[in-house]
Design a protein around this motif. Structure first.
Motif, PDB file in Angstrom:
ATOM      1  N   GLY A 123       0.432  18.194   6.182  1.00 10.90           N
ATOM      2  CA  GLY A 123       0.258  18.989   7.399  1.00 10.90           C
ATOM      3  C   GLY A 123       1.541  19.019   8.186  1.00 10.90           C
ATOM      4  N   ARG A 124       1.403  19.046   9.497  1.00 12.39           N
ATOM      5  CA  ARG A 124       2.602  18.939  10.337  1.00 12.39           C
ATOM      6  C   ARG A 124       2.869  17.452  10.544  1.00 12.39           C
ATOM      7  NH1 ARG A 124       3.013  22.944  15.116  1.00 12.39           N
ATOM      8  NH2 ARG A 124       3.420  24.239  13.286  1.00 12.39           N
ATOM      9  N   VAL A 125       3.836  16.939   9.789  1.00  9.92           N
ATOM     10  CA  VAL A 125       4.074  15.498   9.772  1.00  9.92           C
ATOM     11  C   VAL A 125       5.340  15.167  10.557  1.00  9.92           C
ATOM     12  CG1 VAL A 125       2.899  15.127   7.578  1.00  9.92           C
ATOM     13  CG2 VAL A 125       5.322  15.708   7.564  1.00  9.92           C
ATOM     14  N   LYS A 126       5.378  13.955  11.064  1.00  9.34           N
ATOM     15  CA  LYS A 126       6.516  13.540  11.876  1.00  9.34           C
ATOM     16  C   LYS A 126       7.726  13.197  11.014  1.00  9.34           C
ATOM     17  CE  LYS A 126       5.051  13.621  16.095  1.00  9.34           C
ATOM     18  NZ  LYS A 126       4.929  12.408  16.891  1.00  9.34           N
ATOM     19  N   LEU A 127       8.905  13.451  11.550  1.00 12.85           N
ATOM     20  CA  LEU A 127      10.135  13.008  10.922  1.00 12.85           C
ATOM     21  C   LEU A 127      10.499  11.658  11.525  1.00 12.85           C
ATOM     22  CD1 LEU A 127      12.162  16.341  11.078  1.00 12.85           C
ATOM     23  CD2 LEU A 127      11.015  15.376   9.097  1.00 12.85           C
TER      24      LEU A 127
ATOM     25  N   SER B  36       9.281  15.910   3.337  1.00 18.61           N
ATOM     26  CA  SER B  36       9.899  17.187   2.998  1.00 18.61           C
ATOM     27  C   SER B  36       9.021  18.310   3.536  1.00 18.61           C
ATOM     28  CB  SER B  36      10.045  17.322   1.482  1.00 18.61           C
ATOM     29  OG  SER B  36      10.707  18.516   1.184  1.00 18.61           O
ATOM     30  N   GLY B  37       9.650  19.388   3.983  1.00 13.59           N
ATOM     31  CA  GLY B  37       8.847  20.487   4.514  1.00 13.59           C
ATOM     32  C   GLY B  37       9.707  21.602   5.049  1.00 13.59           C
ATOM     33  N   ARG B  38       9.089  22.404   5.881  1.00  8.76           N
ATOM     34  CA  ARG B  38       9.746  23.584   6.434  1.00  8.76           C
ATOM     35  C   ARG B  38       9.519  23.561   7.948  1.00  8.76           C
ATOM     36  NH1 ARG B  38      10.970  29.010   4.693  1.00  8.76           N
ATOM     37  NH2 ARG B  38      10.111  30.587   6.057  1.00  8.76           N
ATOM     38  N   SER B  39      10.577  23.787   8.687  1.00  9.47           N
ATOM     39  CA  SER B  39      10.470  23.764  10.151  1.00  9.47           C
ATOM     40  C   SER B  39      11.046  25.039  10.729  1.00  9.47           C
ATOM     41  CB  SER B  39      11.264  22.596  10.735  1.00  9.47           C
ATOM     42  OG  SER B  39      10.818  21.389  10.234  1.00  9.47           O
ATOM     43  N   GLN B  40      10.637  25.307  11.932  1.00  5.90           N
ATOM     44  CA  GLN B  40      11.226  26.435  12.624  1.00  5.90           C
ATOM     45  C   GLN B  40      12.414  25.947  13.464  1.00  5.90           C
ATOM     46  OE1 GLN B  40       8.681  28.799  15.309  1.00  5.90           O
ATOM     47  NE2 GLN B  40       8.803  30.272  13.649  1.00  5.90           N
TER      48      GLN B  40
ATOM     49  N   TYR C 246       0.844  -1.186   0.000  1.00  5.17           N
ATOM     50  CA  TYR C 246       0.000   0.000   0.000  1.00  5.17           C
ATOM     51  C   TYR C 246       0.879   1.235   0.000  1.00  5.17           C
ATOM     52  CZ  TYR C 246       0.902  -0.030   5.050  1.00  5.17           C
ATOM     53  OH  TYR C 246       1.502  -0.038   6.272  1.00  5.17           O
ATOM     54  N   ALA C 247       0.280   2.358  -0.376  1.00  3.69           N
ATOM     55  CA  ALA C 247       1.037   3.617  -0.430  1.00  3.69           C
ATOM     56  C   ALA C 247       0.076   4.773  -0.201  1.00  3.69           C
ATOM     57  CB  ALA C 247       1.726   3.765  -1.782  1.00  3.69           C
ATOM     58  N   GLY C 248       0.609   5.847   0.353  1.00  5.83           N
ATOM     59  CA  GLY C 248      -0.245   7.002   0.611  1.00  5.83           C
ATOM     60  C   GLY C 248       0.577   8.228   0.920  1.00  5.83           C
ATOM     61  N   LEU C 249      -0.090   9.252   1.362  1.00  5.02           N
ATOM     62  CA  LEU C 249       0.627  10.482   1.713  1.00  5.02           C
ATOM     63  C   LEU C 249      -0.036  11.150   2.916  1.00  5.02           C
ATOM     64  CD1 LEU C 249      -1.062  13.245   0.568  1.00  5.02           C
ATOM     65  CD2 LEU C 249      -0.478  12.143  -1.572  1.00  5.02           C
ATOM     66  N   ARG C 250       0.775  11.898   3.629  1.00  6.16           N
ATOM     67  CA  ARG C 250       0.297  12.662   4.779  1.00  6.16           C
ATOM     68  C   ARG C 250       0.644  14.122   4.540  1.00  6.16           C
ATOM     69  NH1 ARG C 250       3.263   8.173   7.437  1.00  6.16           N
ATOM     70  NH2 ARG C 250       1.701   6.600   7.944  1.00  6.16           N
TER      71      ARG C 250
ATOM     72  N   ASP D 139       6.409  21.056   8.693  1.00  9.91           N
ATOM     73  CA  ASP D 139       5.172  21.413   8.006  1.00  9.91           C
ATOM     74  C   ASP D 139       5.373  21.100   6.529  1.00  9.91           C
ATOM     75  OD1 ASP D 139       4.197  22.277  10.407  1.00  9.91           O
ATOM     76  OD2 ASP D 139       4.786  24.351  10.098  1.00  9.91           O
ATOM     77  N   GLY D 140       4.801  20.016   6.068  1.00 10.22           N
ATOM     78  CA  GLY D 140       5.054  19.605   4.688  1.00 10.22           C
ATOM     79  C   GLY D 140       4.308  18.349   4.322  1.00 10.22           C
ATOM     80  N   ILE D 141       4.999  17.487   3.613  1.00 10.85           N
ATOM     81  CA  ILE D 141       4.363  16.274   3.078  1.00 10.85           C
ATOM     82  C   ILE D 141       5.202  15.051   3.420  1.00 10.85           C
ATOM     83  CG2 ILE D 141       5.502  16.565   0.826  1.00 10.85           C
ATOM     84  CD1 ILE D 141       2.939  15.417  -0.443  1.00 10.85           C
ATOM     85  N   ASN D 142       4.514  13.958   3.669  1.00  8.49           N
ATOM     86  CA  ASN D 142       5.160  12.688   3.967  1.00  8.49           C
ATOM     87  C   ASN D 142       4.558  11.635   3.032  1.00  8.49           C
ATOM     88  OD1 ASN D 142       4.474   9.998   5.753  1.00  8.49           O
ATOM     89  ND2 ASN D 142       6.542  10.673   6.104  1.00  8.49           N
ATOM     90  N   LEU D 143       5.410  11.018   2.208  1.00 13.47           N
ATOM     91  CA  LEU D 143       4.967   9.945   1.318  1.00 13.47           C
ATOM     92  C   LEU D 143       5.378   8.619   1.939  1.00 13.47           C
ATOM     93  CD1 LEU D 143       6.234  11.462  -2.055  1.00 13.47           C
ATOM     94  CD2 LEU D 143       3.941  11.643  -1.087  1.00 13.47           C
TER      95      LEU D 143
END
Lengths: 420, 149
Positions: free
Chosen positions: A116-120, A178-182, A110-114, A157-161
């Motif tokens: 928002g604020r996603v976990k590393l 991938s995303g942007r963090s403070q 299976y495969a998907g995406l998340r 804050d980004g996307i998780n595949l």
């Protein structure tokens, strides 16, 4: 961790959804916990003012809300109140808030995406690093899961595949984020230039995290590869120097392995990383005199030399051995080491060159502890840890220039948790 | 008296004891089994499959249906015994894995049921569901699936 305005907005969204009309159609699932710690360090500070005999500074509470819309779409958010981490500007934070869309599902993959604020993903336990009662040990190890960088390596804050494939005995799970963090100001201060640069909060311009997990459930084996790359910029504004923006690139690679055999479990994790400071873009005037030596010279040298090259590679490992009892008692031993420069593991060259103690450039720890479920909703955990070196300590708690740090120090920690 | 004759009563006692314990185990009404809907073509679950399912790694049955796990409280002694016997894991280890997955926003934890009757009702109404039911609780719409070591 993040500005209160963003937290408030995300909190409003979370609570609004919880109280909205959707809730009537399908209930939300709520879980939560509250942990109170009791800590003492023989000399230095850890979790706030823990050198004051007994400290109650450690407190953490979290509320998790989850909801599904059919089989393909779900939402998960966690709001946390976290007291002990001086590195966080705000006690209240939204640790994650994400929409999960399961795009493809087949019998064996299976495969998907998340979004928002996603976990590393970091190592075996990084994705729930922010929830103290899920820690594998009473105190989280600082080698792989650095307390100093908790907000930086926690979420973006980004996307998780994600994708998972089951084979006959093994399964493979891959995640790309991938995303942007403070980047909290105290992390900037701690990691790069100590007190010579002005307090500042900045953002990552680019953040990429990948995680591959291979597991064999039948034999109890897990193998995890993690790679993290981030780019950020700092405003380097020394007194009497040219103010400029300097890019910094951080790379980190980790390899983790876990094996359970009957009542025994062993977790082994290793990490390697580097920070590259793009000094040629800084164009600062050379510093001289004792002030140069009063800071992290190995990194400052990179700036002053006006060359784009990586600082010394840092590395470390952690090993923990657990014995699990049927009643729920998890007894463990752990050992770990971390050094800021592979070429100067014990800080001898640093000490010779700067006059500062070499032990601020590495950390080693040896712990003995347990986790025990007192009742169905109550856990107790405790650890006694002997430490050598202080690189794992938070600068905001232990300013190098104003406080003498002890090379050898002990920690005693007790944590009581209620969860539902 | 020959040695074989001396041991005969002891052997008989052992045989009866084995039969008694075997029968007791086989018919223990509280003993927990894996149960799925009668329409589910799954005929057995291997040990590694069961661990993968309970670890939230295996998500689908062979017919493509998503697996929905229904679990009693982990403190339930019959369920605990079943998990230890058939997976080699302790139930609290599973609970911690589920909590880590949930608090990372990475998956759906099993649905908790408070009683076998509730599990049975949900099993009948939820496609792809898997429950842990005692022997005494049978229904024409569900079937027990052996767990193979």
């Amino acid at each position: 961790m993040f500005p209160v305005s963003i937290n408030s907005l995300l909190l409003c969204v979370l609570m609004g959804l919880a109280g909205g009309g959707w809730a009537a159609e399908q209930p939300w699932r709520f879980s939560g916990f509250a942990s109170q710690g009791l800590s003492n360090t023989s000399d230095n500070r850890y979790f706030g003012k823990s050198d004051d005999r007994l400290s109650f500074d450690f407190f953490e509470a979290g509320l998790l809300a989850e909801r599904d819309w059919g089989e393909h779409l779900s939402l998960s958010g966690k709001l946390a109140y976290r007291a002990p981490y001086a590195i966080q500007a705000e006690h209240l934070s939204v640790d994650h808030l994400l929409l999960d869309y399961l795009a493809v599902e087949r019998t064996h993959w299976y495969a998907g995406l998340r979004l928002g604020r996603v976990k590393l993903g970091e190592g075996l336990y990084g994705s729930s690093r922010d929830t103290s009662y899920t820690w594998p040990t009473a105190l989280m190890n600082d080698i792989i899961y650095s307390n100093k960088l908790l907000p930086l390596y926690l979420a973006t804050d980004g996307i998780n595949l994600y994708a998972q494939r089951d084979f006959s005995r093994w399964s493979a799970a891959l995640e790309l984020t991938s995303g942007r963090s403070q980047v909290p100001g105290s992390a900037v201060e701690d990691q790069l230039f100590y007190s010579l640069i002005p307090a500042q909060t900045t953002h990552t311009d680019k953040l990429i995290n990948s995680r591959l997990e291979l597991s064999n459930p039948g034999s109890g084996s897990r193998l995890v590869f993690t790679w993290l790359y981030l780019e950020t910029e700092f405003d380097i504004s020394f007194e009497g120097l040219v103010r400029t923006i300097t890019p910094v690139h951080i790379r980190q690679l980790s390899l983790s392995f876990s094996q359970q055999w009957r009542s025994w479990r062993i977790d082994v994790e290793a990490v390697q990383g580097s920070n590259t400071v793009f000094a040629s873009q800084a164009r600062v005037e050379p510093l001289s005199g004792p002030r140069v030596c009063a800071i992290d010279c190995s990194q400052l040298t990179e700036i002053l030399s006006a060359e784009d090259r990586p600082s010394g590679k840092r590395g470390g490992y952690n090993l923990s051995l657990h014995y699990l009892y049927p009643g729920g008692l998890d007894l463990y031993l752990s050992v770990g080491e971390h050094w800021d420069n592979n070429q100067d593991k014990h800080g001898d060259a640093f000490e010779a060159g700067t006059g500062l103690p070499g032990h601020i450039k590495y950390s080693a720890s040896y712990g003995l502890g347990f986790i025990y479920p007192l009742a169905s909703h109550w856990d107790i955990a405790a650890e006694l840890r002997y430490n050598e070196g202080t690189s794992a300590l938070m600068f905001v708690d232990n300013p190098v220039l104003s406080e003498h740090l002890s090379k050898h120090w002990m920690q005693t920690f007790l944590r009581l948790t209620y969860h539902f | 008296m020959p040695i074989g004759q001396q041991q005969a009563p002891f052997r008989l006692f052992c045989l009866l004891l084995c039969l008694w314990t075997g029968l007791t185990r086989a018919t223990d009404p509280q003993k927990v089994h894996i149960a799925v809907a009668a329409s589910n073509p799954q005929s057995s679950v291997s040990r590694s499959e069961l661990i993968a399912i309970l670890s939230l790694q295996k998500r689908y049955w062979d017919n493509g249906e998503r697996i929905v796990i229904l679990v009693p409280p982990i403190t339930n002694p019959d369920f605990s015994q079943f998990v230890i016997e058939h997976t080699g894991l302790y139930p609290y280890q599973l609970q911690r894995r589920w909590d880590r997955s949930r608090f990372a926003g990475r998956g759906r934890a099993p649905i908790k049921v408070s009683s076998p009757e509730e599990a049975l009702q949900l099993l009948k109404s939820t496609p792809g569901a898997l429950a842990f039911l005692p022997s005494l609780l049978m229904d024409t719409e569900v079937k027990h699936v052996p767990s193979l070591n």
